[in-house]
Structures are given as structure tokens and as C-alpha cells.
Motif scaffolding. Structure first.
Motif, PDB file in Angstrom:
ATOM      1  N   ALA A 392       0.856  -1.187   0.000  1.00  0.00           N
ATOM      2  CA  ALA A 392       0.000   0.000   0.000  1.00  0.00           C
ATOM      3  C   ALA A 392       0.888   1.231   0.000  1.00  0.00           C
ATOM      4  N   ASP A 393       0.503   2.235  -0.781  1.00  0.00           N
ATOM      5  CA  ASP A 393       1.284   3.459  -0.936  1.00  0.00           C
ATOM      6  C   ASP A 393       0.590   4.594  -0.183  1.00  0.00           C
ATOM      7  N   TYR A 394       1.243   5.094   0.871  1.00  0.00           N
ATOM      8  CA  TYR A 394       0.678   6.193   1.656  1.00  0.00           C
ATOM      9  C   TYR A 394       1.017   7.526   0.978  1.00  0.00           C
ATOM     10  N   GLN A 395       0.402   7.721  -0.187  1.00  0.00           N
ATOM     11  CA  GLN A 395       0.741   8.864  -1.021  1.00  0.00           C
ATOM     12  C   GLN A 395       0.290  10.184  -0.418  1.00  0.00           C
ATOM     13  N   GLU A 396      -0.726  10.163   0.455  1.00  0.00           N
ATOM     14  CA  GLU A 396      -1.175  11.401   1.109  1.00  0.00           C
ATOM     15  C   GLU A 396      -0.059  11.998   1.971  1.00  0.00           C
ATOM     16  N   ILE A 397       0.833  11.126   2.451  1.00  0.00           N
ATOM     17  CA  ILE A 397       1.898  11.561   3.358  1.00  0.00           C
ATOM     18  C   ILE A 397       3.228  11.718   2.628  1.00  0.00           C
ATOM     19  N   TYR A 398       3.534  10.772   1.747  1.00  0.00           N
ATOM     20  CA  TYR A 398       4.869  10.724   1.147  1.00  0.00           C
ATOM     21  C   TYR A 398       4.903  11.129  -0.323  1.00  0.00           C
ATOM     22  N   GLY A 399       3.754  11.474  -0.897  1.00  0.00           N
ATOM     23  CA  GLY A 399       3.716  12.033  -2.238  1.00  0.00           C
ATOM     24  C   GLY A 399       3.454  11.064  -3.365  1.00  0.00           C
ATOM     25  N   GLY A 400       3.504   9.764  -3.102  1.00  0.00           N
ATOM     26  CA  GLY A 400       3.254   8.770  -4.135  1.00  0.00           C
ATOM     27  C   GLY A 400       4.536   8.220  -4.726  1.00  0.00           C
ATOM     28  N   CYS A 401       4.534   6.931  -5.002  1.00  0.00           N
ATOM     29  CA  CYS A 401       5.734   6.261  -5.499  1.00  0.00           C
ATOM     30  C   CYS A 401       5.961   6.618  -6.971  1.00  0.00           C
ATOM     31  N   PRO A 402       7.107   7.212  -7.298  1.00  0.00           N
ATOM     32  CA  PRO A 402       7.363   7.569  -8.707  1.00  0.00           C
ATOM     33  C   PRO A 402       7.609   6.338  -9.559  1.00  0.00           C
ATOM     34  N   GLU A 403       7.338   6.459 -10.841  1.00  0.00           N
ATOM     35  CA  GLU A 403       7.460   5.325 -11.754  1.00  0.00           C
ATOM     36  C   GLU A 403       8.898   4.838 -11.901  1.00  0.00           C
ATOM     37  N   ASP A 404       9.880   5.722 -11.650  1.00  0.00           N
ATOM     38  CA  ASP A 404      11.276   5.305 -11.782  1.00  0.00           C
ATOM     39  C   ASP A 404      11.898   4.902 -10.449  1.00  0.00           C
ATOM     40  N   ALA A 405      11.070   4.685  -9.407  1.00  0.00           N
ATOM     41  CA  ALA A 405      11.595   4.253  -8.105  1.00  0.00           C
ATOM     42  C   ALA A 405      12.258   2.894  -8.242  1.00  0.00           C
ATOM     43  N   ASP A 406      13.351   2.704  -7.520  1.00  0.00           N
ATOM     44  CA  ASP A 406      14.083   1.446  -7.540  1.00  0.00           C
ATOM     45  C   ASP A 406      13.540   0.481  -6.493  1.00  0.00           C
ATOM     46  N   PHE A 407      13.381  -0.783  -6.916  1.00  0.00           N
ATOM     47  CA  PHE A 407      13.017  -1.881  -6.015  1.00  0.00           C
ATOM     48  C   PHE A 407      14.111  -2.940  -6.112  1.00  0.00           C
ATOM     49  N   VAL A 408      14.714  -3.298  -4.980  1.00  0.00           N
ATOM     50  CA  VAL A 408      15.711  -4.364  -4.938  1.00  0.00           C
ATOM     51  C   VAL A 408      15.169  -5.473  -4.040  1.00  0.00           C
ATOM     52  N   LEU A 409      14.894  -6.628  -4.646  1.00  0.00           N
ATOM     53  CA  LEU A 409      14.343  -7.773  -3.928  1.00  0.00           C
ATOM     54  C   LEU A 409      15.423  -8.827  -3.749  1.00  0.00           C
ATOM     55  N   LYS A 410      15.548  -9.344  -2.521  1.00  0.00           N
ATOM     56  CA  LYS A 410      16.520 -10.393  -2.247  1.00  0.00           C
ATOM     57  C   LYS A 410      15.843 -11.538  -1.514  1.00  0.00           C
ATOM     58  N   LEU A 411      16.098 -12.743  -1.985  1.00  0.00           N
ATOM     59  CA  LEU A 411      15.533 -13.950  -1.393  1.00  0.00           C
ATOM     60  C   LEU A 411      16.592 -14.642  -0.543  1.00  0.00           C
ATOM     61  N   TYR A 412      16.179 -15.051   0.682  1.00  0.00           N
ATOM     62  CA  TYR A 412      17.056 -15.763   1.611  1.00  0.00           C
ATOM     63  C   TYR A 412      16.393 -17.096   1.947  1.00  0.00           C
ATOM     64  N   THR A 413      17.188 -18.177   1.894  1.00  0.00           N
ATOM     65  CA  THR A 413      16.611 -19.508   2.046  1.00  0.00           C
ATOM     66  C   THR A 413      17.316 -20.295   3.151  1.00  0.00           C
ATOM     67  N   PRO A 414      16.682 -21.382   3.637  1.00  0.00           N
ATOM     68  CA  PRO A 414      17.335 -22.252   4.632  1.00  0.00           C
ATOM     69  C   PRO A 414      18.327 -23.226   4.020  1.00  0.00           C
ATOM     70  N   GLU A 415      18.481 -23.200   2.697  1.00  0.00           N
ATOM     71  CA  GLU A 415      19.394 -24.135   2.030  1.00  0.00           C
ATOM     72  C   GLU A 415      20.740 -23.517   1.667  1.00  0.00           C
ATOM     73  N   SER A 416      20.869 -22.182   1.805  1.00  0.00           N
ATOM     74  CA  SER A 416      22.060 -21.545   1.269  1.00  0.00           C
ATOM     75  C   SER A 416      22.335 -20.223   1.969  1.00  0.00           C
ATOM     76  N   THR A 417      23.584 -19.749   1.869  1.00  0.00           N
ATOM     77  CA  THR A 417      23.938 -18.404   2.319  1.00  0.00           C
ATOM     78  C   THR A 417      23.977 -17.427   1.144  1.00  0.00           C
ATOM     79  N   GLU A 418      23.507 -17.875   0.004  1.00  0.00           N
ATOM     80  CA  GLU A 418      23.481 -17.014  -1.187  1.00  0.00           C
ATOM     81  C   GLU A 418      22.272 -16.087  -1.138  1.00  0.00           C
ATOM     82  N   GLU A 419      22.478 -14.835  -1.502  1.00  0.00           N
ATOM     83  CA  GLU A 419      21.383 -13.888  -1.696  1.00  0.00           C
ATOM     84  C   GLU A 419      20.996 -13.905  -3.168  1.00  0.00           C
TER      85      GLU A 419
END
Length: 480
Positions: A392-419
Motif C-alpha cells: 500500500a502506498d501512503y501517497q497522502e503523506i509521502y507524495g506517491g511512489c514515482p514510476e522510476d523508483a528502484d526496487f531491490v528484492l533479495k531472497l534468503y533460504t534455509p538451504e544456502s547463504t546465497e542472496e
């Protein structure tokens, strides 16, 4: 409105929490109720977020105890070969698990970010850390909340369903006490009783079922959700409770945590500037209906909720429900008619598919203009239980998420120390602000074990959630 608080009022500062004013933190911990039976299976899950978030090395102790508080065993957990630990207690067991993290560096926050998953034959539920035992320096510096004025405990009792709460004592014995338990129905009417608690042993776990103390509770509730609140004390333990609803045969169970009774405790108030607050819920895939509830025990006053230009008035003591016939995200604006805004108004998101399913409940709150931006989030996810990531985007407070905003997703698992890292711009993600885990990472990385996902976003105004599903039930929790 009945005043059940029998303890001295405390001031619970949200501003101090935002500024991490917890003193020197070299121990961080959490305690959970656990049960393994033929119908219910519990998993305690946590990641090495200390390392990937703050580059802090920790040593972990896991303590398994009976309901009586008696220690069964203590074991060391390390992250030498993985990023995630998923622990399940022995079969045919009911008691508690305490996770303690120790470091030679200041961890800043004494509440460990741990998750518990409760799987039954027909449902699944997850909840984040709620209770903990205080460290000695916190006790000496009086950085403790051991006076329990807890509310935000939903009651759904009927002939085949039971509501309950779980309380964990701290590391020292508490003397005999008389506690007060109050139940409120959908009309706002309340009944109160007193319960004698015998001395609580160190780390003892107490389970309270209101129907054992109110003979007419089912009729009193009238087949509609009610609320309970409770006044008690612990010895060197934080008073947050686990709150649950289960089928009497344990085929379904849903859990969340309590929150403070702000009609008994005090919190910060905003008296100038922007005197509005908001609650946004995310879109959720599936045949689920959303409901928003404002729990009744807020700071005394007259409040207005506004959604889709429609305003409704409610008072302290009212169970204020907003029900919807779809799974689309909602935006609610709140204010108080005297132009004084408490920084905490406790709310929840409920999700349900049909009347035979115990609804999911995620305890939340309001967001206002004094809340700092948040860029880093991490959460429990599961391939097996079809996790969705939604925000959810609290745009009333923070202005709204710009289209060029960066998202970095990292997965962590119980099988490895690899990100495992995936990077996106906002415009590359679905406009629904919702994506299924299996559409981000494939089976090369995902197994049936519980994993963790972190999300860093250059825009700091999002609240992110993850879900899990089993049969016709769903569970949802906000990220850390």
C-alpha cells in the motif's frame, strides 16, 4: 464505558520507538506459544537479518520450555550454512519457544524479528514477535512495561469456535494476583469479571479462554465479533499477548497479537499541523473479502472515519467495523473531532472467504505525517503456501511512489547463504501493487521450506505485506 484498568497509567511513546530509544541493546529476544499435535503444527522461523540488514554478527540461543516454564533444552543456532532457520518443537508438545540473539555490537532494537507459523488441517496462520523477557539492564534502567492493560483481542465464540489469549511471564516469579477480564459485544456493552491467578513461575505460559469465565458469552456476542481486554501484571516480561480463534477440533486456527488498551494507557498526541491519519490496505488476489476494524479501546474521544467520501462517527468503546464485498485495497482517513490526534489508533485488516472459515486478522494501526520514511522491509514467504507480495502506498503523506523508483528484492533460504537478487523499476511491476512470489523467483531457488524476502525501495512511503494460503484460508502479515 467501564474502567477496568487497575494499574497506574503508563505513557507509551511512539516518538521514542521511531527514534529507537531502547538504550544499549546487546540482547534481542522473542517468546512464542508453540503446539504440535495431530491437528496443529508450529514452526518458528527467522532469518539472519542482523547480518543482511545491519552487518552485525549474532549468536542465537533457542530455549524450549513447558507451559509451566520448566526448561526442556537450550541449543545454539548458527547461520554458517544458511540464511534462514525453521524450527519445529517435538511432536505432542505444547509450551513456549524463546529465541535470544546476542551481539558485541549494539543491535538497537531489543525485539527480535521472528515469525511463528501455525498450520492446521484446514488453515494456516502467521504472526510476528509479540512477547519477550526483559534483559537485566532494562529492568535496572526501568525500560520495561510489565503492567498489562491489553486489548485488541477479537472474540468469535460460538458452539464450535473458541477465542483465547496466551500470556508469557518473564524470568522471575510473580506473586498471586487478581486480574480483570472484560468482554464487549458488537453493541458496545461490556461485562467484567475477576480471575485469581496463582503465582506465575519464571517463563510460565498462561492460556485464557473467556468462555470459561462468562457462561453466557456465546449469546452475549450474538454471532458477531466482539472484543476482550484484560488487566494484569508480569514479572520482568513484556505484556503483549498472542490472541487466537480456533475451531474446537483444532481443524482451523488464526492468530494475531494484542495491543495496548489506550483508554488505560497514554500515548503521544499531535495537536498542530496536519491532524489527519490514514490506514491503507493492499489488494489481495483470490476470493477473499476485506474488512477493516478499529478496536474499541482508543484514547478517549469522538472520531470520524472517511472512506470513499463517506464519513462515519465512532466513540471510544465502539467496535468500528467497515466491511467490503471484494478483495481490493482500501484507504481510510481518520481524525478526531476535537482536533487532537492520538499517534496510535489500533486497527486491523481481516480477510475471509466464507462463513465456515475463521477469518485472518492482521493487527495494524494508523499512519500520520510524523512517521519517518521506511525504505527497507523484510518478510516471511512460502512457495508451498502460495505467497503474494502486496503493498500500500501512503501517497497522502509521502507524495506517491514515482514510476522510476528502484526496487531491490533479495531472497534468503534455509538451504544456502546465497542472496538471490532481482531489481526492478516501479513501472516494471504490476499496477495492482501485487505480485506472486512464484512470478519473481522460479523453482531453481524456491523449495517448500519457509524463506525470507527483503525489499529495499528508494521511495519510503510503502507498507508491504506477505500472505500464505491453505485450503480456503489465508493469512497476511505486514513486513518488518
Amino acid at each position: 464505558m467501564i474502567q477496568i484498568g487497575q494499574n497506574k497509567k503508563l505513557f507509551i511513546s511512539q516518538a521514542d520507538n521511531y527514534e529507537n530509544k531502547f538504550g544499549e541493546v546487546f540482547r534481542s529476544s522473542a517468546i512464542f506459544w508453540v503446539k504440535n499435535s495431530s491437528q496443529i503444527h508450529t514452526t518458528i522461523s527467522f532469518s539472519n537479518y542482523w547480518k543482511y540488514k545491519n552487518n552485525i554478527d549474532v549468536s542465537i540461543l533457542l530455549n524450549l520450555r513447558k507451559l509451566s516454564g520448566e526448561l526442556i533444552y537450550r541449543k545454539n543456532i548458527d547461520f554458517e550454512e544458511n540464511f534462514v532457520c525453521n524450527y519445529s518443537p517435538p511432536e505432542d508438545f505444547e509450551g513456549s519457544v524463546e529465541i535470544e540473539a546476542f551481539s558485541i555490537k549494539n543491535m538497537r532494537i531489543p525485539y527480535a524479528a521472528i515469525m511463528a507459523i501455525y498450520e492446521s488441517t484446514e488453515s494456516i496462520s502467521m504472526v510476528h514477535s509479540y512477547a519477550r523477557a526483559y534483559s537485566q539492564h532494562e529492568i535496572e534502567e526501568k525500560r520495561t512495561i510489565t503492567i498489562g492493560e491489553e486489548s485488541c483481542w477479537t472474540l468469535r465464540d460460538n458452539l464450535d469456535t473458541t477465542s483465547f489469549s496466551v500470556i508469557h511471564n518473564g524470568p522471575n516469579q510473580h506473586e498471586r494476583q487478581i486480574i480483570k477480564l472484560a468482554v464487549r459485544n458488537f453493541l458496545g456493552k461490556e461485562q467484567v469479571t475477576q480471575i485469581e491467578l496463582q503465582p506465575m513461575a519464571p517463563f510460565e505460559t498462561i492460556i485464557i479462554e473467556p468462555k470459561n469465565y462468562f457462561e453466557n458469552l456465546i449469546n452475549w456476542l450474538g454471532n458477531k465479533p466482539g472484543n476482550a481486554r484484560i488487566s494484569f501484571k508480569l514479572k520482568d516480561g513484556f505484556t503483549r499477548m498472542l490472541c487466537g480463534v480456533k475451531k474446537n477440533d483444532d481443524s482451523q486456527i488464526q492468530l494475531t497479537h494484542s495491543n495496548f488498551d489506550y483508554s488505560s494507557h497514554e500515548t503521544d498526541k499531535i495537536t498542530n499541523g496536519i491532524l489527519r491519519a490514514y490506514m491503507r490496505t493492499p489488494n489481495v488476489n483470490g476470493d477473499f473479502k476485506q474488512e477493516i476494524v478499529v478496536y474499541p479501546d482508543n484514547s478517549f474521544g469522538e472520531y470520524i472515519s472517511k472512506i470513499d467520501e463517506k464519513e462515519r462517527k465512532f466513540l471510544t468503546g465502539d467496535i468500528h467495523r467497515m466491511t467490503f464485498e471484494n478483495n481490493l485495497g482500501k484507504n481510510v482517513e481518520f481524525y478526531r473531532t476535537d482536533n487532537i490526534l492520538p499517534t496510535r489508533i489500533v486497527t486491523a485488516l481481516r480477510l475471509n472467504s466464507n462463513e465456515s472459515i475463521v477469518p485472518a486478522e492482521c493487527s495494524l494501526g494508523i499512519t500520520h505525517h510524523k512517521r519517518p520514511k521506511k525504505h527497507f522491509h523484510w518478510m516471511l514467504v512460502s512457495k508451498k503456501f502460495k505467497s503474494q507480495i502486496c503493498w500500500a502506498d501512503y501517497q497522502e503523506i509521502y507524495g506517491g511512489c514515482p514510476e522510476d523508483a528502484d526496487f531491490v528484492l533479495k531472497l534468503y533460504t534455509p538451504e544456502s547463504t546465497e542472496e538471490i537478487t532481482k531489481k526492478f523499476k516501479k513501472f516494471e511491476l504490476p499496477n495492482s501493487n501485487l505480485i506472486e512470489l512464484c512470478n519473481i523467483f522460479d523453482d531453481t531457488y524456491l523449495t517448500d521450506n519457509f524463506c525470507y524476502l527483503s525489499i529495499w525501495c528508494s521511495y519510503g512511503g510503502l507498507m508491504i505485506f506477505s500472505t500464505m494460503e491453505k485450503c480456503n484460508s489465508i493469512t497476511i502479515e505486514h513486513s518488518f
